[in-house]
Design an enzyme around this catalytic site. Sequence first.
Site, PDB file in Angstrom:
ATOM      1  N   CYS A  45      -0.140  -5.877  -3.027  1.00  0.00           N
ATOM      2  CA  CYS A  45      -0.641  -7.111  -2.396  1.00  0.00           C
ATOM      3  C   CYS A  45      -0.438  -8.301  -3.321  1.00  0.00           C
ATOM      4  O   CYS A  45      -0.097  -9.403  -2.879  1.00  0.00           O
ATOM      5  CB  CYS A  45      -2.126  -6.976  -2.063  1.00  0.00           C
ATOM      6  SG  CYS A  45      -2.498  -5.637  -0.922  1.00  0.00           S
TER       7      CYS A  45
HETATM    8  C1  BEZ Z   1      -1.539  -2.227  -3.111  1.00  0.00           C
HETATM    9  O1  BEZ Z   1      -1.522  -3.377  -2.743  1.00  0.00           O
HETATM   10  O2  BEZ Z   1      -0.906  -1.857  -4.099  1.00  0.00           O
HETATM   11  C2  BEZ Z   1      -2.323  -1.186  -2.356  1.00  0.00           C
HETATM   12  C3  BEZ Z   1      -3.430  -1.563  -1.610  1.00  0.00           C
HETATM   13  C4  BEZ Z   1      -4.179  -0.605  -0.946  1.00  0.00           C
HETATM   14  C5  BEZ Z   1      -3.802   0.712  -1.015  1.00  0.00           C
HETATM   15  C6  BEZ Z   1      -2.670   1.083  -1.754  1.00  0.00           C
HETATM   16  C7  BEZ Z   1      -1.925   0.114  -2.401  1.00  0.00           C
END
Ligand code: BEZ
Length: 210
Positions: A45
């Site tokens: 994210c």
């Molecule tokens: C991420 O943004 O890396 C992420 C967010 C939630 C679950 C798995 C990965």
Amino acid sequence: MAIRLGDTAPDFTAPTTQGEINFHEWLGDGWGVLFSHPKDFTPVCTTELGYVAKIKPEFEKRNVKVIGLSVDPVDSHEQWEGDIEETQGTAVNFPMIGDPDRTVSDLYDMIHPNADDTLTVRSVFVIGPDKKVKLTLTYPASTGRNFDEILRVIDSLQLTAYKKVATPANWRDGDDVIIVPALSDEEAKELFPDGWDEQKPYLRVTKQPS
Ligand code: BEZ
């Protein structure tokens, strides 16, 4: 119920990092992209939001506003923004909705309980000036989205809306385009005076209009 292409994008009023926003008012008469991410302070994210901030001028050129969302509250988004700027080199320059009570997430069916019952998936909705949904896209938490592809789709959608052409497989800006089947040859002659290559009566290829 899932939101489908052609539906009116549900309206809402929600807190964001840029103050309370009424979605339809905020969109005005332009285009919009509403996208969710699963969680603040997560790696994929962080890269996505940094990239969207970097290419925001590309959205603006196309008269498109961008707005993000997760089920975290606004004060969490605000704290996280410092990390995004530090690691991605661009400050977040668009509003992020805080949706801890899941009002907007539920309205847009952004929580898919069989994947995860607490986090939003990576949803994207492209909304036209008529407030209708033009594109929906859903990615899993582990895969960062290709926002250049979203710009490419917006270019295609706008060519269809304003120039009556569709775009073929793997089309890139500047490539030849297809005259929409809904246009008769008589109508097409007026819009495309330089003509077209009629490979089949339903497959009329022409230069991309400017
Ligand atoms: C991420 O943004 O890396 C992420 C967010 C939630 C679950 C798995 C990965």
